[in-house]
Design a protein around this motif. Sequence first.
Motif, PDB file in Angstrom:
ATOM      1  N   SER A  14       0.772  -1.203  -0.061  1.00 31.81           N
ATOM      2  CA  SER A  14       0.102  -0.215   0.032  1.00 31.81           C
ATOM      3  C   SER A  14       1.014   1.384   0.304  1.00 31.81           C
ATOM      4  O   SER A  14       0.590   2.238  -0.598  1.00 31.81           O
ATOM      5  CB  SER A  14      -0.816  -0.038   1.242  1.00 31.81           C
ATOM      6  N   ILE A  15       1.715   1.098   0.673  1.00 36.22           N
ATOM      7  CA  ILE A  15       2.768   2.518   0.902  1.00 36.22           C
ATOM      8  C   ILE A  15       3.593   2.490  -0.653  1.00 36.22           C
ATOM      9  O   ILE A  15       3.679   3.537  -1.269  1.00 36.22           O
ATOM     10  CB  ILE A  15       4.109   2.330   1.891  1.00 36.22           C
ATOM     11  N   LEU A  20      -0.993   4.485   0.597  1.00 34.40           N
ATOM     12  CA  LEU A  20      -0.544   5.065   1.759  1.00 34.40           C
ATOM     13  C   LEU A  20       0.361   6.280   1.655  1.00 34.40           C
ATOM     14  O   LEU A  20       1.559   5.723   1.138  1.00 34.40           O
ATOM     15  CB  LEU A  20      -0.359   4.187   2.979  1.00 34.40           C
ATOM     16  N   LYS A  21       0.160   7.239   1.902  1.00 32.09           N
ATOM     17  CA  LYS A  21       1.044   8.523   1.680  1.00 32.09           C
ATOM     18  C   LYS A  21       1.837   8.795   2.671  1.00 32.09           C
ATOM     19  O   LYS A  21       1.629   8.637   4.041  1.00 32.09           O
ATOM     20  CB  LYS A  21       0.174   9.725   1.247  1.00 32.09           C
ATOM     21  N   GLY A  23       3.381  10.558   5.903  1.00 25.93           N
ATOM     22  CA  GLY A  23       2.755  11.168   6.944  1.00 25.93           C
ATOM     23  C   GLY A  23       1.330  10.706   7.162  1.00 25.93           C
ATOM     24  O   GLY A  23       0.720  10.894   8.281  1.00 25.93           O
ATOM     25  N   ASP A  24       0.568   9.622   6.413  1.00 24.35           N
ATOM     26  CA  ASP A  24      -0.578   9.051   6.702  1.00 24.35           C
ATOM     27  C   ASP A  24      -0.386   8.392   8.315  1.00 24.35           C
ATOM     28  O   ASP A  24       0.722   7.521   8.287  1.00 24.35           O
ATOM     29  CB  ASP A  24      -1.151   8.025   5.844  1.00 24.35           C
ATOM     30  N   ARG A  25      -1.412   8.279   8.834  1.00 20.75           N
ATOM     31  CA  ARG A  25      -1.400   7.527  10.047  1.00 20.75           C
ATOM     32  C   ARG A  25      -1.763   6.045   9.939  1.00 20.75           C
ATOM     33  O   ARG A  25      -2.775   6.004   9.010  1.00 20.75           O
ATOM     34  CB  ARG A  25      -2.216   7.997  11.361  1.00 20.75           C
ATOM     35  N   LEU A  26      -1.286   4.994  10.088  1.00 26.44           N
ATOM     36  CA  LEU A  26      -1.649   3.893  10.077  1.00 26.44           C
ATOM     37  C   LEU A  26      -2.644   3.203  10.989  1.00 26.44           C
ATOM     38  O   LEU A  26      -2.806   4.133  12.101  1.00 26.44           O
ATOM     39  CB  LEU A  26      -0.518   2.631  10.182  1.00 26.44           C
ATOM     40  N   ILE A  56       7.854   2.744   7.946  1.00 25.47           N
ATOM     41  CA  ILE A  56       6.874   3.549   9.186  1.00 25.47           C
ATOM     42  C   ILE A  56       7.655   3.938  10.278  1.00 25.47           C
ATOM     43  O   ILE A  56       8.677   3.400  10.538  1.00 25.47           O
ATOM     44  CB  ILE A  56       5.523   2.605   9.494  1.00 25.47           C
ATOM     45  N   TYR A  65       3.180   5.892  11.756  1.00 29.98           N
ATOM     46  CA  TYR A  65       3.003   6.796  10.500  1.00 29.98           C
ATOM     47  C   TYR A  65       3.704   6.236   9.313  1.00 29.98           C
ATOM     48  O   TYR A  65       5.100   5.851   9.795  1.00 29.98           O
ATOM     49  CB  TYR A  65       3.249   8.409  10.709  1.00 29.98           C
ATOM     50  N   VAL A  66       3.464   6.497   7.968  1.00 30.76           N
ATOM     51  CA  VAL A  66       4.173   6.224   7.001  1.00 30.76           C
ATOM     52  C   VAL A  66       5.447   7.477   6.843  1.00 30.76           C
ATOM     53  O   VAL A  66       5.156   8.491   7.191  1.00 30.76           O
ATOM     54  CB  VAL A  66       3.357   6.532   5.776  1.00 30.76           C
ATOM     55  N   ASP A  68       8.117  10.159   5.794  1.00 34.89           N
ATOM     56  CA  ASP A  68       8.052  11.193   5.094  1.00 34.89           C
ATOM     57  C   ASP A  68       8.589  11.218   3.819  1.00 34.89           C
ATOM     58  O   ASP A  68       7.965  11.558   2.652  1.00 34.89           O
ATOM     59  CB  ASP A  68       8.609  12.384   5.779  1.00 34.89           C
TER      60      ASP A  68
END
Length: 482
Positions: A14-15, A20-21, A23-26, A56, A65-66, A68
Amino acid sequence: MKRYEALAADVEASIRSGLLKPGDRLPSVRQTGSRRGVSASTVFQAYYLLEARGLIRARERSGYYVCDSRPAPAPVPPEPDRSSQPADASIALDVSERVFGILEASMSREVVPLGSAFPSPLLFPLARLGRAMAAAAQSLDPWSTVDDLTPGHAPLRRQIALRYRADGIHVDPEDIVVTNGALEALNLCLAAVTRPGDAVVVESPTFYAALQALERMGLRAIEVPTHPREGIDLAALAHAIERHRPKACWLMTTFQNPLGSLMPETRKRALVELLQQHALPLIEDDVYGELYFGDRRPPPARAFDTQGLVLHCGSFSKCLAPGYRIGWAAPGRFAKAVARLKLTTTLSTSAPAQQALAAYLEGGGYDRHLRRLRQTLAARQAQFAQAVARHFPEGTRATRPLGGYFLWVELPPGVNALDIHREALTLGISVAPGPIFSAARGFANCLRLNYGHAWDARTEDALATLGRLCQSYVQVRPSIVR
Ligand SMILES: Cc1ncc(COP(=O)(O)O)c(C=O)c1O
């Protein structure tokens, strides 16, 4: 593929696909667990793996978080790759005071424990152990003072023998002596095979407690060149045996402290053959053997011993129950001598603690705990190594052990580890400076760092501070550079 690996692979996909970008929170561990029908520990293992891959990052009390930037593999320092070069000599020891001075100064909860020999106590199943301990104390058979005397609580010795057997090593429970930690086991074994004035082979560098034990017993040390990845140099060992006629060797063939080196199996076998040719006992300190990052436990030298010459010493202090002080020796043909020495020194090991550990091991779950612990330590090693690459001066090298929780860091020549130790302590950071691991006080530019504690902002700050300190010796204080 294991469940946590499958979960990690999905999140990674997904990353990488951009779903999933940065800064996204898992999703929280609980959400992911219930959505995927897996336990929280499986989700944690998956997240640790992703963390170790630099994909992450945990933020305290906030979640995962993913990272940066799209992760290129984070740089790590190059590994040291030359064997040490100690003097070809048999040395009378005078290290103990100095070691105590350095270690005592670092013993405070307030200090960031990069110099500690222990992993974080929070990594262990203390609640379950506590219940086992309470149950053992409540139901203590008054006769356990007799039954559990040295060689020790029979069910515990049986559990230890079963773990040997699972690794394909036959050790009779009758030949196991339960001790107050591995340190007692090692000291008893040393006393069983030497007399004052004898010479004993150690690695260079070696665990400082080995040097202190030799000093206390009036023994001499022969430091033998040791490679940071592959362990003791066998040609140099053969030469030392011919030249100095030692009466024993005290070695760590697996995840050596401080180097983290792991002797390949072929070399372990050759080591045992060499020692057998000379009928030379090997005291094998294997306290980190369970903390491997690969897919199976590396066999100890004991696995290749056909003559009962290897006195194998283990412990639960590093992998299950720090503070319970339960270790053991499997001393081969010296089992009786070791048991008798214990009977005349500390008599026996705490009966409730032995019984609690036996009950814990019988109850199952130890391997699950170990899997989680290894995963955590492997992830922390990656974080530490990357932080050393970020903060330490150019020219720094660091080992990448395949297990355990120590990095051995070689600083650029001239940076003085004892000065770094002193200055770092004033800033609330402990380190273990190279000279405490050597009879000849070598390794002036080396540090041992412990990555078995929390990875958090305090730790990263401590590494950044240490890096700046080291840098200042390289750049600003050329006159101090020795
Ligand atoms: C290499 C090594 N051997 C032995 C010990 C002592 O183990 P225990 O706590 O079981 O006595 C330690 C503890 O620091 C160690 O690092």
